[in-house]
Design a protein around this motif. Structure first.
Motif: not given
Lengths: 170, 75
Positions: A29, A56, A51-52, A140-142, A138, A47-49, A32
């Motif tokens: 993972p 990215t 863009y879930s 789509r699922k992070g 990263v 946040s990175l999340k 974040d």
């Protein structure tokens, strides 16, 4: 006695092993983070999340890193070409002014990039970068799918192919 | 025997501390090291200026890295 001496000799080795800790590898993972915008400064944190669900690219650059100037325009091109792709360009400059000067001087406030400021290099440390510039992809699922440290001209094709491969997945 | 063990322990401790001091500076921590002031040039552009003055005095360029003509006005 021998055992005692051995344990003392193994101590430095243990310290070295601890220092050689590597960051997240592809398949793990993606750590974040939450950072402020570089250009607006007060435009709210990102946040990175956030863009879930989107592929990215997280690019690490700095004004004092000459090769970083070469990667940013290419990443901007990738980001502009693919609307579904998010490209976060994290400046590792301590001084925000230097990063802004660099972008102004090089006319690199390119479209397709979201500039963020990692002034304390906490994100760089979390990803344990091994070169400058560095980037990670990263999915789509992070999940961290690809990481690349350093830069040569030949790397661009590989990076573009990796972005296309991850973007092509459903 | 006890002296030898103490010496070995002291040596190991010193070795551990010394190796701990050999920390690798991560690429993203090299902002200050990348500053032009860290150049062995001993001053910003000093070497370029010296080469320029040298080529001006010698009335010729091309033998070194000096740039410009003979007026001594080009940077």
């Amino acid at each position: 006695m021998f055992r005692l001496r051995l344990s003392f000799l193994l101590l430095p080795l243990g310290i070295l092993c601890a220092a050689a800790f590597a960051g997240p590898k592809p398949g793990a993972p993606a750590p974040d983070f939450t950072l402020p915008h570089l250009i607006s400064g007060d435009g709210g944190d990102v946040s990175l999340k956030d863009y879930s669900g989107r592929v990215t690219v997280v690019d690490f650059w700095a004004s004092w890193c000459a090769p970083c100037a070469k990667t940013l325009p290419h990443l901007s091109r990738f980001g502009s070409r693919q609307p579904g792709l998010a490209v976060l360009a994290l400046s590792l400059d301590e001084d925000r002014g230097k990063a802004l000067d660099f972008l102004g001087r090089k006319e690199m406030a390119n479209p397709g990039l979201t500039y963020l400021h990692d002034s304390k290099r906490a994100v760089a440390e979390a990803y344990d970068l091994d070169g400058m510039p560095s980037l990670v992809i990263v999915d789509r699922k992070g999940v961290l799918r690809y990481r690349h440290d350093g830069y040569t001209e030949a790397d661009l094709k590989t990076i573009e192919a990796e972005i296309a491969a991850v973007s092509g997945e459903k | 025997m006890r002296i030898a063990a103490t010496a070995a322990a002291a040596f190991s401790l010193v070795l551990a501390l010394a190796l701990g001091g050999c920390a690798n500076v991560k690429p993203y921590e090299r902002e200050k090291l990348a500053d032009p002031i860290m150049n062995l040039d001993n001053g910003l552009g000093k070497q370029t200026l010296e080469q320029k003055l040298f080529s001006t005095r010698e009335a010729g360029t091309g033998g070194g890295a000096g740039v410009g003509g003979g007026c001594g006005c080009a940077k």
